[in-house]
Design a protein around this motif. Structure first.
Motif, PDB file in Angstrom:
ATOM      1  N   THR A 129     -60.316   8.965  10.646  1.00 46.17           N
ATOM      2  CA  THR A 129     -58.736   8.446  10.620  1.00 46.17           C
ATOM      3  C   THR A 129     -58.028   9.867  10.176  1.00 46.17           C
ATOM      4  N   ARG A 130     -58.073  10.864   9.105  1.00 49.51           N
ATOM      5  CA  ARG A 130     -57.427  11.789   8.792  1.00 49.51           C
ATOM      6  C   ARG A 130     -57.451  12.778   9.878  1.00 49.51           C
ATOM      7  N   ASP A 131     -58.430  13.011  10.874  1.00 47.48           N
ATOM      8  CA  ASP A 131     -58.250  13.886  11.825  1.00 47.48           C
ATOM      9  C   ASP A 131     -57.295  13.187  12.992  1.00 47.48           C
ATOM     10  N   ILE A 132     -57.489  11.765  13.233  1.00 49.67           N
ATOM     11  CA  ILE A 132     -56.334  11.367  14.104  1.00 49.67           C
ATOM     12  C   ILE A 132     -54.945  11.220  13.510  1.00 49.67           C
ATOM     13  N   LEU A 133     -54.736  11.137  12.429  1.00 52.13           N
ATOM     14  CA  LEU A 133     -53.528  11.187  11.825  1.00 52.13           C
ATOM     15  C   LEU A 133     -52.987  12.824  12.032  1.00 52.13           C
ATOM     16  N   ARG A 134     -53.635  13.538  11.773  1.00 49.99           N
ATOM     17  CA  ARG A 134     -53.355  14.893  11.593  1.00 49.99           C
ATOM     18  C   ARG A 134     -53.033  15.177  13.146  1.00 49.99           C
ATOM     19  N   ARG A 135     -53.755  15.075  14.058  1.00 53.40           N
ATOM     20  CA  ARG A 135     -53.617  15.323  15.430  1.00 53.40           C
ATOM     21  C   ARG A 135     -52.388  14.637  16.270  1.00 53.40           C
ATOM     22  N   TYR A 136     -52.003  13.522  15.852  1.00 59.51           N
ATOM     23  CA  TYR A 136     -50.860  12.839  16.283  1.00 59.51           C
ATOM     24  C   TYR A 136     -49.573  13.144  15.493  1.00 59.51           C
ATOM     25  N   GLY A 137     -49.828  13.445  14.049  1.00 58.11           N
ATOM     26  CA  GLY A 137     -48.746  13.805  13.361  1.00 58.11           C
ATOM     27  C   GLY A 137     -47.810  12.637  13.185  1.00 58.11           C
ATOM     28  N   PRO A 138     -46.471  12.950  12.656  1.00 64.72           N
ATOM     29  CA  PRO A 138     -45.617  12.031  12.198  1.00 64.72           C
ATOM     30  C   PRO A 138     -45.182  11.024  13.414  1.00 64.72           C
ATOM     31  N   ASP A 139     -45.426  11.176  14.592  1.00 62.95           N
ATOM     32  CA  ASP A 139     -45.284  10.250  15.727  1.00 62.95           C
ATOM     33  C   ASP A 139     -46.181   8.859  15.433  1.00 62.95           C
ATOM     34  N   VAL A 140     -47.048   8.932  14.634  1.00 65.11           N
ATOM     35  CA  VAL A 140     -47.712   7.672  14.340  1.00 65.11           C
ATOM     36  C   VAL A 140     -47.305   7.038  13.206  1.00 65.11           C
ATOM     37  N   ALA A 141     -46.324   7.581  12.351  1.00 65.28           N
ATOM     38  CA  ALA A 141     -45.755   7.153  11.102  1.00 65.28           C
ATOM     39  C   ALA A 141     -44.462   7.624  10.969  1.00 65.28           C
ATOM     40  N   PRO A 142     -43.593   7.448  11.943  1.00 64.79           N
ATOM     41  CA  PRO A 142     -42.094   8.099  11.721  1.00 64.79           C
ATOM     42  C   PRO A 142     -41.309   7.512  10.569  1.00 64.79           C
ATOM     43  N   ARG A 143     -40.697   8.027   9.991  1.00 65.61           N
ATOM     44  CA  ARG A 143     -39.793   7.976   9.034  1.00 65.61           C
ATOM     45  C   ARG A 143     -38.850   6.972   9.386  1.00 65.61           C
ATOM     46  N   SER A 144     -38.332   6.873  10.479  1.00 68.17           N
ATOM     47  CA  SER A 144     -37.284   5.781  10.978  1.00 68.17           C
ATOM     48  C   SER A 144     -38.044   4.477  11.062  1.00 68.17           C
ATOM     49  N   ARG A 145     -39.522   4.329  10.953  1.00 66.09           N
ATOM     50  CA  ARG A 145     -40.020   2.995  10.808  1.00 66.09           C
ATOM     51  C   ARG A 145     -40.720   2.784   9.370  1.00 66.09           C
ATOM     52  N   GLN A 146     -40.454   3.455   8.583  1.00 69.08           N
ATOM     53  CA  GLN A 146     -40.835   3.320   7.202  1.00 69.08           C
ATOM     54  C   GLN A 146     -40.705   1.874   7.122  1.00 69.08           C
TER      55      GLN A 146
END
Length: 172
Positions: free
Chosen positions: A58-75
Protein backbone atom coordinates in the motif's frame (compact mmCIF):
# COMPACT_ATOMS: atom_id res chain seq x y z
CA UNK A 1 -22.77 3.52 -1.78
CA UNK A 2 -21.72 1.35 1.20
CA UNK A 3 -18.04 0.76 1.61
CA UNK A 4 -15.72 -1.15 3.83
CA UNK A 5 -16.52 -1.85 7.46
CA UNK A 6 -17.84 1.37 8.96
CA UNK A 7 -16.72 3.55 6.05
CA UNK A 8 -19.50 4.72 3.78
CA UNK A 9 -20.20 7.64 1.54
CA UNK A 10 -19.69 8.73 -2.02
CA UNK A 11 -16.43 8.12 -3.81
CA UNK A 12 -15.88 9.82 -7.13
CA UNK A 13 -12.55 8.33 -8.19
CA UNK A 14 -10.38 9.94 -10.84
CA UNK A 15 -8.04 8.09 -13.21
CA UNK A 16 -5.15 7.93 -10.73
CA UNK A 17 -7.44 6.42 -8.09
CA UNK A 18 -8.79 3.87 -10.58
CA UNK A 19 -5.26 2.77 -11.46
CA UNK A 20 -4.22 2.63 -7.81
CA UNK A 21 -7.42 0.68 -7.04
CA UNK A 22 -6.51 -1.90 -9.67
CA UNK A 23 -3.00 -2.32 -8.24
CA UNK A 24 -4.20 -2.83 -4.68
CA UNK A 25 -7.04 -5.07 -5.89
CA UNK A 26 -4.56 -7.39 -7.61
CA UNK A 27 -2.46 -7.53 -4.44
CA UNK A 28 -5.44 -8.30 -2.23
CA UNK A 29 -7.03 -11.03 -4.33
CA UNK A 30 -3.77 -12.92 -4.71
CA UNK A 31 -3.01 -13.16 -1.00
CA UNK A 32 -4.02 -15.57 1.72
CA UNK A 33 -5.32 -12.53 3.60
CA UNK A 34 -8.58 -12.63 1.55
CA UNK A 35 -8.88 -16.37 0.95
CA UNK A 36 -10.84 -18.36 3.52
CA UNK A 37 -8.75 -20.97 5.29
CA UNK A 38 -10.37 -24.10 6.64
CA UNK A 39 -9.82 -25.06 10.30
CA UNK A 40 -6.75 -27.18 9.60
CA UNK A 41 -5.50 -25.35 6.52
CA UNK A 42 -2.57 -23.02 6.16
CA UNK A 43 -0.05 -21.73 8.62
CA UNK A 44 -0.96 -18.83 10.89
CA UNK A 45 2.48 -17.21 10.53
CA UNK A 46 2.03 -17.07 6.76
CA UNK A 47 -1.41 -15.51 7.16
CA UNK A 48 0.01 -12.80 9.45
CA UNK A 49 2.92 -12.22 7.08
CA UNK A 50 0.48 -11.81 4.20
CA UNK A 51 -1.33 -9.13 6.21
CA UNK A 52 1.97 -7.47 7.13
CA UNK A 53 3.12 -7.17 3.52
CA UNK A 54 -0.03 -5.18 2.73
CA UNK A 55 1.64 -2.22 4.46
CA UNK A 56 4.61 -2.26 2.08
CA UNK A 57 2.40 -2.78 -0.96
CA UNK A 58 0.00 0.00 0.00
CA UNK A 59 2.84 2.41 0.80
CA UNK A 60 4.40 1.70 -2.59
CA UNK A 61 1.11 2.39 -4.38
CA UNK A 62 0.55 5.59 -2.38
CA UNK A 63 4.07 6.81 -3.19
CA UNK A 64 3.73 5.94 -6.88
CA UNK A 65 0.49 7.88 -7.34
CA UNK A 66 1.30 10.60 -4.83
CA UNK A 67 -1.19 13.20 -3.65
CA UNK A 68 -3.43 12.51 -6.67
CA UNK A 69 -5.00 9.64 -4.69
CA UNK A 70 -5.54 11.79 -1.58
CA UNK A 71 -5.82 15.42 -2.71
CA UNK A 72 -6.08 18.16 -0.11
CA UNK A 73 -9.14 19.52 -1.92
CA UNK A 74 -11.00 16.30 -1.01
CA UNK A 75 -9.84 15.98 2.61
CA UNK A 76 -12.63 14.52 4.72
CA UNK A 77 -14.08 12.73 1.70
CA UNK A 78 -13.47 9.17 0.57
CA UNK A 79 -10.40 8.84 -1.62
CA UNK A 80 -8.22 5.88 -2.46
CA UNK A 81 -5.66 7.16 0.04
CA UNK A 82 -8.10 7.65 2.90
CA UNK A 83 -9.74 4.27 2.34
CA UNK A 84 -6.47 2.35 2.06
CA UNK A 85 -4.87 3.98 5.11
CA UNK A 86 -8.03 3.64 7.22
CA UNK A 87 -8.25 -0.10 6.51
CA UNK A 88 -4.56 -0.58 7.30
CA UNK A 89 -4.77 1.36 10.56
CA UNK A 90 -8.12 0.07 11.84
CA UNK A 91 -8.14 -3.54 10.62
CA UNK A 92 -4.66 -4.79 9.76
CA UNK A 93 -2.51 -2.94 12.31
CA UNK A 94 -4.51 -3.97 15.41
CA UNK A 95 -4.49 -7.61 14.28
CA UNK A 96 -0.73 -7.59 13.78
CA UNK A 97 0.04 -5.61 16.93
CA UNK A 98 -1.76 -8.17 19.04
CA UNK A 99 -0.86 -11.42 17.32
CA UNK A 100 2.68 -11.07 15.90
CA UNK A 101 4.39 -11.08 19.32
CA UNK A 102 1.98 -13.63 20.81
CA UNK A 103 2.51 -16.07 17.96
CA UNK A 104 6.27 -15.45 17.99
CA UNK A 105 6.43 -16.40 21.68
CA UNK A 106 4.52 -19.59 20.96
CA UNK A 107 6.75 -20.41 17.96
CA UNK A 108 9.89 -19.96 20.05
CA UNK A 109 8.78 -22.83 22.30
CA UNK A 110 8.21 -25.32 19.44
CA UNK A 111 10.02 -28.58 20.09
CA UNK A 112 12.66 -29.64 17.59
CA UNK A 113 11.27 -31.97 14.97
CA UNK A 114 7.64 -30.83 15.29
CA UNK A 115 6.07 -29.29 12.20
CA UNK A 116 5.04 -25.64 12.52
CA UNK A 117 1.47 -26.34 11.40
CA UNK A 118 1.05 -29.19 13.85
CA UNK A 119 2.42 -27.06 16.68
CA UNK A 120 0.10 -24.16 15.78
CA UNK A 121 -2.93 -26.47 15.79
CA UNK A 122 -2.15 -27.41 19.40
CA UNK A 123 -1.88 -23.76 20.49
CA UNK A 124 -4.51 -22.59 22.95
CA UNK A 125 -5.04 -19.35 20.96
CA UNK A 126 -5.19 -20.95 17.52
CA UNK A 127 -9.00 -20.77 17.15
CA UNK A 128 -9.09 -17.18 18.46
CA UNK A 129 -6.45 -16.01 15.98
CA UNK A 130 -8.22 -17.82 13.14
CA UNK A 131 -11.42 -16.03 14.14
CA UNK A 132 -9.71 -12.63 14.00
CA UNK A 133 -8.10 -13.50 10.67
CA UNK A 134 -11.57 -14.43 9.37
CA UNK A 135 -12.97 -11.06 10.52
CA UNK A 136 -10.13 -9.11 8.89
CA UNK A 137 -10.51 -11.24 5.76
CA UNK A 138 -14.14 -10.16 5.48
CA UNK A 139 -13.20 -6.47 5.59
CA UNK A 140 -10.32 -6.95 3.14
CA UNK A 141 -12.62 -8.85 0.77
CA UNK A 142 -15.14 -5.98 0.99
CA UNK A 143 -12.32 -3.57 0.18
CA UNK A 144 -11.25 -5.75 -2.76
CA UNK A 145 -14.77 -5.74 -4.19
CA UNK A 146 -15.00 -1.95 -3.91
CA UNK A 147 -11.60 -1.59 -5.57
CA UNK A 148 -12.71 -3.92 -8.38
CA UNK A 149 -15.78 -1.80 -8.98
CA UNK A 150 -13.74 1.42 -8.99
CA UNK A 151 -11.16 -0.10 -11.35
CA UNK A 152 -13.88 -1.43 -13.66
CA UNK A 153 -12.72 -5.01 -13.11
CA UNK A 154 -14.59 -8.28 -12.70
CA UNK A 155 -14.96 -9.78 -9.24
CA UNK A 156 -12.05 -12.22 -9.28
CA UNK A 157 -12.60 -13.25 -5.67
CA UNK A 158 -15.70 -15.15 -6.70
CA UNK A 159 -15.28 -15.69 -10.43
CA UNK A 160 -17.49 -17.93 -12.47
CA UNK A 161 -15.28 -20.71 -13.75
CA UNK A 162 -14.83 -20.54 -17.50
CA UNK A 163 -15.96 -23.60 -19.43
CA UNK A 164 -13.10 -25.39 -21.11
CA UNK A 165 -13.49 -27.00 -24.54
CA UNK A 166 -14.98 -30.45 -24.21
CA UNK A 167 -16.77 -29.66 -20.92
CA UNK A 168 -20.53 -29.77 -20.76
CA UNK A 169 -21.93 -26.44 -21.89
CA UNK A 170 -18.61 -25.01 -23.03
CA UNK A 171 -16.17 -25.03 -25.84
CA UNK A 172 -16.27 -24.29 -29.51
Amino acid sequence: MPFVGEISGTWRPDDAERKAAWELYVELITRVSVVELGPAEGVLREALTSHYTLFTTTRDILRRYGPDVAPRSRQGQITFGSLAVTVLNTVVRPLLTRWHPTLAAHEAARPAGMAAQQYEQQWEHEAELRGELRASRQVLAELARVLAEVAGAADLLDPRSPQLPGQRGGGA
